[in-house]
Design an enzyme around this catalytic site. Structure first.
Site, short mmCIF file in Angstrom:
data_model
loop_
_atom_site.label_atom_id
_atom_site.label_comp_id
_atom_site.label_asym_id
_atom_site.label_seq_id
_atom_site.Cartn_x
_atom_site.Cartn_y
_atom_site.Cartn_z
N PHE A 37 0.66 -1.05 0.17
CA PHE A 37 0.02 0.18 0.58
C PHE A 37 0.51 1.51 0.14
O PHE A 37 0.75 2.43 -0.87
CB PHE A 37 -0.97 0.16 1.01
CG PHE A 37 -2.60 -1.06 0.72
CD1 PHE A 37 -3.41 -0.57 0.90
CD2 PHE A 37 -2.23 -2.40 0.73
CE1 PHE A 37 -4.46 -0.80 0.46
CE2 PHE A 37 -3.09 -3.11 1.12
CZ PHE A 37 -4.91 -2.64 0.30
N ARG A 38 2.07 1.07 0.45
CA ARG A 38 2.81 2.61 1.16
C ARG A 38 3.92 2.81 0.35
O ARG A 38 4.57 4.09 0.34
CB ARG A 38 2.94 2.25 2.39
CG ARG A 38 1.66 2.94 3.96
CD ARG A 38 1.79 2.60 4.66
NE ARG A 38 0.50 2.72 5.87
CZ ARG A 38 -0.28 1.20 5.79
NH1 ARG A 38 -0.01 0.15 5.65
NH2 ARG A 38 -1.56 1.75 6.03
N HIS A 123 -5.41 -11.09 8.79
CA HIS A 123 -6.06 -11.23 7.79
C HIS A 123 -6.55 -11.80 7.23
O HIS A 123 -7.08 -11.62 6.33
CB HIS A 123 -5.44 -9.97 7.17
CG HIS A 123 -4.66 -8.64 7.94
ND1 HIS A 123 -3.81 -7.81 7.51
CD2 HIS A 123 -5.41 -7.91 8.95
CE1 HIS A 123 -3.33 -7.23 8.90
NE2 HIS A 123 -4.19 -7.23 9.37
N CYS A 131 -19.70 -18.98 0.79
CA CYS A 131 -21.40 -18.00 0.53
C CYS A 131 -21.86 -17.76 2.24
O CYS A 131 -21.61 -18.44 3.03
CB CYS A 131 -22.09 -19.56 0.49
SG CYS A 131 -24.56 -18.82 -0.21
N CYS A 134 -24.94 -20.03 3.04
CA CYS A 134 -24.89 -21.54 3.29
C CYS A 134 -23.50 -21.69 4.03
O CYS A 134 -23.79 -23.40 4.23
CB CYS A 134 -25.81 -22.56 2.16
SG CYS A 134 -24.37 -22.12 0.78
N SER A 193 6.00 -2.08 8.01
CA SER A 193 6.56 -1.05 9.07
C SER A 193 6.24 -0.77 10.31
O SER A 193 5.83 0.06 11.11
CB SER A 193 5.95 0.47 8.32
OG SER A 193 4.09 0.31 7.93
#
Length: 242
Positions: A37-38, A123, A131, A134, A193
């Site tokens: 991301f960073r 994560h 699903c 169900c 980080s």
């Protein structure tokens, strides 16, 4: 270029340790081609209609589900990725009995693909999907091949088993990770980080002998570490002899 003196010290510490725990983040998989991301090439630097953390949030999943899956397939579901030197070296360390567990914030399944067995995925994983009606399980290929919102045979929506922004980490995973960190002699941290909580808070539980940080850039824990190596973890682990 990895500093050879630092590499030698790292090898010495790991060879002398009998209870190592690894805690890793997105930087472990960037050398496999998966963007974080960073960093300079990370998702935050790319242009999207919404910020990446919004598009990967629980609220966005509920309110913009088709857009969520378009982004998820394009930028998150990297089924083409292969383990790099870091993944392979950690799997080797586990086979020697020195490395007790891998605790990862990544959802790509590359640690297991490299051969690691005791992996705590804080994560979740893109490889598991279910699903919402169900609870039937689906593999990642089902998500990849679907058009729009992936569906179950019962008609329900199929959701990736990943922890989105605004969702809580599984308590059982946190407790299991906490037990490993608390008992570790050496805590090896790589590719993170240490900015994402509550996962990063696990480091507070470490009271062992050696805290080692391998990351491209400083972390909040750098001042108190036994060893800090500012380099990509794959490069470091590829050159390491243990």
């Amino acid at each position: 270029m990895v500093d050879q003196n630092q590499l030698a010290k790292l090898g010495e510490i790991l060879r002398g340790s009998s209870n190592i725990v690894f805690f890793g983040g997105a930087g472990v998989s960037t050398e496999s081609g998966i963007p974080d991301f960073r960093s300079e090439d990370g998702l935050y630097r790319q242009k999207y209609p919404y910020p990446p953390e919004t598009m990967l949030s629980h609220h966005f999943y509920r309110t913009h589900k088709e857009e969520f899956f378009d982004f998820y397939r394009e930028k998150v579901l990297a089924l083409w990725a292969e383990p790099n030197a870091a993944h392979h070296k950690l799997a080797q360390l586990e086979k020697t009995g020195k490395l007790r567990a891998v605790i990862t914030q990544n959802i790509d399944g590359l640690h297991q693909k490299a051969g690691s067995e005791e992996v705590i995925e804080l994560h979740g994983s893109v490889l598991r999907n279910y699903c919402e009606v169900c609870k039937k399980a689906y593999d990642a290929e089902h998500i990849q091949k679907a058009k729009g919102i992936p569906k179950c045979t019962c008609g329900g929506d199929v959701k990736p088993d990943v922890v989105l922004y605004e969702e809580s980490l599984r308590e059982e995973d946190l407790q299991r990770a906490a037990r490993y960190v608390s008992a570790a002699e050496t805590l090896l941290i790589g590719g993170t980080s240490l900015a994402v909580y509550p996962a990063a808070g696990l480091v507070d539980l470490f009271s062992g002998k050696h805290l080692i940080l391998i990351n491209k850039g400083e972390t909040s824990r750098s001042p108190g570490a036994s060893l800090t190596i500012n380099a990509p973890i794959g490069q470091v682990m590829e050159s390491l002899e243990v």
